[in-house]
Design a protein around this motif. Sequence first.
Motif, PDB file in Angstrom:
ATOM      1  N   MET A   1       8.022 -52.605  11.715  1.00 14.96           N
ATOM      2  CA  MET A   1       9.437 -52.995  11.803  1.00 14.96           C
ATOM      3  C   MET A   1      10.452 -52.360  10.922  1.00 14.96           C
ATOM      4  N   SER A   5      16.158 -53.302  12.046  1.00 20.83           N
ATOM      5  CA  SER A   5      15.545 -54.490  12.820  1.00 20.83           C
ATOM      6  C   SER A   5      15.463 -55.449  12.335  1.00 20.83           C
ATOM      7  N   THR A  44      13.182 -54.734  22.837  1.00 23.50           N
ATOM      8  CA  THR A  44      13.800 -54.207  21.917  1.00 23.50           C
ATOM      9  C   THR A  44      14.320 -55.129  20.767  1.00 23.50           C
ATOM     10  N   ASP A  45      14.371 -55.109  19.614  1.00 22.14           N
ATOM     11  CA  ASP A  45      14.972 -56.005  18.650  1.00 22.14           C
ATOM     12  C   ASP A  45      16.457 -56.205  18.588  1.00 22.14           C
TER      13      ASP A  45
END
Length: 91
Positions: A1, A5, A44-45
Amino acid sequence: MSKSSKRHLFNIQQLGCILCKHLNLGESPAEIHHIEGFGRSSYTDFLTVPLCPEHHRSANGVHGLSRRGFANRYKVSELDLLGMTLQELNR
């Protein structure tokens, strides 16, 4: 990550449950809910909203009721919640 994010998810979680705020239930700790679908094969974050465990994972939550059931019960869609979340982030 990625760092961006992680930072974004931290900031989202710190807002508290966006639905509790919308329903005037006060502040409550939040978990991250990823909005899925919309023609994407994965999430998606950055398409995320903060929801308390009750509104996220319980029988009364988005995962317990389904997207349609959740929208019918609370009269708000995941996209509405995303808009509210982005508005809160930009205050």
